[in-house]
Design a protein around this motif. Sequence first.
Motif, PDB file in Angstrom:
ATOM      1  N   LEU A 245       0.818  -1.211   0.000  1.00 45.37           N
ATOM      2  CA  LEU A 245       0.000   0.000   0.000  1.00 45.37           C
ATOM      3  C   LEU A 245       0.855   1.265   0.000  1.00 45.37           C
ATOM      4  O   LEU A 245       0.404   2.321  -0.463  1.00 45.37           O
ATOM      5  CB  LEU A 245      -0.925   0.002   1.224  1.00 45.37           C
ATOM      6  N   PHE A 246       2.065   1.161   0.536  1.00 41.31           N
ATOM      7  CA  PHE A 246       2.948   2.325   0.631  1.00 41.31           C
ATOM      8  C   PHE A 246       4.108   2.191  -0.343  1.00 41.31           C
ATOM      9  O   PHE A 246       4.750   1.153  -0.412  1.00 41.31           O
ATOM     10  CB  PHE A 246       3.515   2.466   2.050  1.00 41.31           C
ATOM     11  N   ASN A 247       4.361   3.268  -1.082  1.00 39.02           N
ATOM     12  CA  ASN A 247       5.574   3.370  -1.879  1.00 39.02           C
ATOM     13  C   ASN A 247       6.537   4.262  -1.098  1.00 39.02           C
ATOM     14  O   ASN A 247       6.436   5.488  -1.140  1.00 39.02           O
ATOM     15  CB  ASN A 247       5.273   3.959  -3.256  1.00 39.02           C
ATOM     16  N   TRP A 248       7.438   3.660  -0.367  1.00 38.02           N
ATOM     17  CA  TRP A 248       8.307   4.406   0.552  1.00 38.02           C
ATOM     18  C   TRP A 248       9.332   5.266  -0.174  1.00 38.02           C
ATOM     19  O   TRP A 248       9.978   6.115   0.455  1.00 38.02           O
ATOM     20  CB  TRP A 248       9.012   3.430   1.495  1.00 38.02           C
ATOM     21  N   THR A 249       9.480   5.091  -1.473  1.00 34.82           N
ATOM     22  CA  THR A 249      10.467   5.872  -2.214  1.00 34.82           C
ATOM     23  C   THR A 249       9.890   7.179  -2.745  1.00 34.82           C
ATOM     24  O   THR A 249      10.592   7.935  -3.412  1.00 34.82           O
ATOM     25  CB  THR A 249      11.030   5.054  -3.390  1.00 34.82           C
ATOM     26  N   GLU A 250       8.602   7.427  -2.474  1.00 36.50           N
ATOM     27  CA  GLU A 250       7.967   8.676  -2.895  1.00 36.50           C
ATOM     28  C   GLU A 250       7.399   9.398  -1.675  1.00 36.50           C
ATOM     29  O   GLU A 250       7.119   8.776  -0.644  1.00 36.50           O
ATOM     30  CB  GLU A 250       6.845   8.384  -3.903  1.00 36.50           C
ATOM     31  N   PRO A 251       7.209  10.725  -1.778  1.00 37.36           N
ATOM     32  CA  PRO A 251       6.639  11.470  -0.638  1.00 37.36           C
ATOM     33  C   PRO A 251       5.243  10.975  -0.272  1.00 37.36           C
ATOM     34  O   PRO A 251       4.472  10.538  -1.128  1.00 37.36           O
ATOM     35  CB  PRO A 251       6.574  12.917  -1.159  1.00 37.36           C
ATOM     36  N   ILE A 252       4.937  11.028   1.005  1.00 37.86           N
ATOM     37  CA  ILE A 252       3.606  10.689   1.507  1.00 37.86           C
ATOM     38  C   ILE A 252       3.088  11.874   2.309  1.00 37.86           C
ATOM     39  O   ILE A 252       3.760  12.363   3.222  1.00 37.86           O
ATOM     40  CB  ILE A 252       3.638   9.424   2.391  1.00 37.86           C
ATOM     41  N   TYR A 253       1.900  12.331   1.977  1.00 34.46           N
ATOM     42  CA  TYR A 253       1.302  13.511   2.584  1.00 34.46           C
ATOM     43  C   TYR A 253       0.303  13.087   3.651  1.00 34.46           C
ATOM     44  O   TYR A 253      -0.505  12.186   3.425  1.00 34.46           O
ATOM     45  CB  TYR A 253       0.607  14.366   1.520  1.00 34.46           C
ATOM     46  N   MET A 254       0.359  13.759   4.806  1.00 37.39           N
ATOM     47  CA  MET A 254      -0.563  13.421   5.892  1.00 37.39           C
ATOM     48  C   MET A 254      -1.143  14.692   6.505  1.00 37.39           C
ATOM     49  O   MET A 254      -0.405  15.639   6.806  1.00 37.39           O
ATOM     50  CB  MET A 254       0.143  12.600   6.964  1.00 37.39           C
ATOM     51  N   ASN A 255      -2.468  14.685   6.672  1.00 32.71           N
ATOM     52  CA  ASN A 255      -3.162  15.775   7.351  1.00 32.71           C
ATOM     53  C   ASN A 255      -3.007  15.565   8.858  1.00 32.71           C
ATOM     54  O   ASN A 255      -2.348  14.635   9.307  1.00 32.71           O
ATOM     55  CB  ASN A 255      -4.632  15.813   6.936  1.00 32.71           C
ATOM     56  N   PHE A 256      -3.627  16.433   9.662  1.00 32.59           N
ATOM     57  CA  PHE A 256      -3.424  16.400  11.105  1.00 32.59           C
ATOM     58  C   PHE A 256      -3.702  15.007  11.682  1.00 32.59           C
ATOM     59  O   PHE A 256      -4.797  14.471  11.551  1.00 32.59           O
ATOM     60  CB  PHE A 256      -4.309  17.439  11.786  1.00 32.59           C
ATOM     61  N   THR A 257      -2.685  14.452  12.328  1.00 31.35           N
ATOM     62  CA  THR A 257      -2.704  13.102  12.889  1.00 31.35           C
ATOM     63  C   THR A 257      -2.003  13.134  14.240  1.00 31.35           C
ATOM     64  O   THR A 257      -1.091  13.929  14.455  1.00 31.35           O
ATOM     65  CB  THR A 257      -1.977  12.125  11.941  1.00 31.35           C
ATOM     66  N   HIS A 258      -2.426  12.264  15.139  1.00 32.38           N
ATOM     67  CA  HIS A 258      -1.847  12.212  16.493  1.00 32.38           C
ATOM     68  C   HIS A 258      -0.317  12.282  16.428  1.00 32.38           C
ATOM     69  O   HIS A 258       0.330  11.603  15.629  1.00 32.38           O
ATOM     70  CB  HIS A 258      -2.291  10.929  17.185  1.00 32.38           C
ATOM     71  N   VAL A 259       0.265  13.117  17.288  1.00 30.04           N
ATOM     72  CA  VAL A 259       1.700  13.363  17.248  1.00 30.04           C
ATOM     73  C   VAL A 259       2.505  12.081  17.437  1.00 30.04           C
ATOM     74  O   VAL A 259       3.587  11.918  16.855  1.00 30.04           O
ATOM     75  CB  VAL A 259       2.090  14.430  18.303  1.00 30.04           C
ATOM     76  N   GLY A 260       1.996  11.132  18.232  1.00 28.73           N
ATOM     77  CA  GLY A 260       2.704   9.881  18.430  1.00 28.73           C
ATOM     78  C   GLY A 260       2.803   9.063  17.156  1.00 28.73           C
ATOM     79  O   GLY A 260       3.853   8.463  16.856  1.00 28.73           O
ATOM     80  N   ILE A 261       1.721   9.024  16.377  1.00 28.68           N
ATOM     81  CA  ILE A 261       1.718   8.316  15.098  1.00 28.68           C
ATOM     82  C   ILE A 261       2.700   8.970  14.134  1.00 28.68           C
ATOM     83  O   ILE A 261       3.472   8.289  13.440  1.00 28.68           O
ATOM     84  CB  ILE A 261       0.302   8.294  14.492  1.00 28.68           C
ATOM     85  N   MET A 262       2.690  10.298  14.098  1.00 30.50           N
ATOM     86  CA  MET A 262       3.582  11.010  13.180  1.00 30.50           C
ATOM     87  C   MET A 262       5.045  10.801  13.551  1.00 30.50           C
ATOM     88  O   MET A 262       5.912  10.665  12.672  1.00 30.50           O
ATOM     89  CB  MET A 262       3.228  12.495  13.176  1.00 30.50           C
ATOM     90  N   ASN A 263       5.353  10.742  14.824  1.00 29.48           N
ATOM     91  CA  ASN A 263       6.725  10.484  15.239  1.00 29.48           C
ATOM     92  C   ASN A 263       7.160   9.072  14.849  1.00 29.48           C
ATOM     93  O   ASN A 263       8.310   8.845  14.451  1.00 29.48           O
ATOM     94  CB  ASN A 263       6.867  10.693  16.742  1.00 29.48           C
TER      95      ASN A 263
END
Length: 318
Positions: A103-121
């Motif tokens: 599901l994820f292509n780690w070699t390209e940028p991934i955009y994320m809207n506001f998400t819990h800071v722990g998940i983003m870290n």
Amino acid sequence: MDIISEGKNFVLVKEEDLHEVLKVLEKYFPYAIKFHQTIRTYLKDKIWQFHFYISKTWPEDPICLHFPGCTYTPYNKIYESVGIFCPPDQLDKMSMIEREDILFNWTEPIYMNFTHVGIMNKMDNIFRTKVNGQLVGRIYGDIYVHECPSELELELEPLPMNEATIQHLKLANVKDIHDLYPARDIESAELFEKLMNQLPGFGVFSKSNDELAAWSLQSYYGGMFSMQTKPEFRRKGYGIQLAQALTKLVIQRGYVPFVVIRPENEASRGLYTKLGFRKAFESVRGTFKPYIYNVEDDKENEENQNQDSNCDREKKNC
């Protein structure tokens, strides 16, 4: 682009099964509120086409995803942006995402809207480990959830009859609204047209020339978009009038109101607190980019990780 029915660790949810996903997510309120209300809005109003995935070991591993994660990205690919929920006390299970190479292509940028800071870290760590990448354009936002109904009945002074009036928003207001919206880099003008057609929104209009002075409307993730007031119309009490009216209507429509407030925005924080909103957790938005990590950023990343300890919910008496 074809929709992927099954990843390595996640499976696409059929629409008729989404109600069962909602029941599980309710156990993790308030942290799951944004993901929960996104599904609820999708089922009820179909504002945008989302594709929801749950872990193959759901509900034992209550991690879920939705693609896209926002309505505008540079190439508008479905899997270019993502929304993620994982309980903040089970962040070790984010390893399932780290191993998700379908599901994820780690070699390209991934955009994320506001998400819990722990998940983003955690995502920051994953990007650093897998592709020497990191989160850029980091913007913080505190999630405030409406918890105290009695405070919503705060008696407000009416708008001066000869100065301004509150009206429902119309399609003709889309350009003004999108131009004022601070996250227009990840939300399309087309989205606002759909919102105007299907979800409630209010604006304060100047009586002298019918100019839109301030606005707020329900979003595709169930809560309310950040309220905006044109600079020349600030400090007139328009904001709290809009917030009160829309909060009541969102509740009537069966949603749990919540808003994202930038930490430095004391005016918005004070306004929503008066109406019964309380801070639930901290969130972040930004773009994960591969192949740009610099060891000089280690100290900053370590400080961001330490913010996990500050994400406990602030409880106040109603």
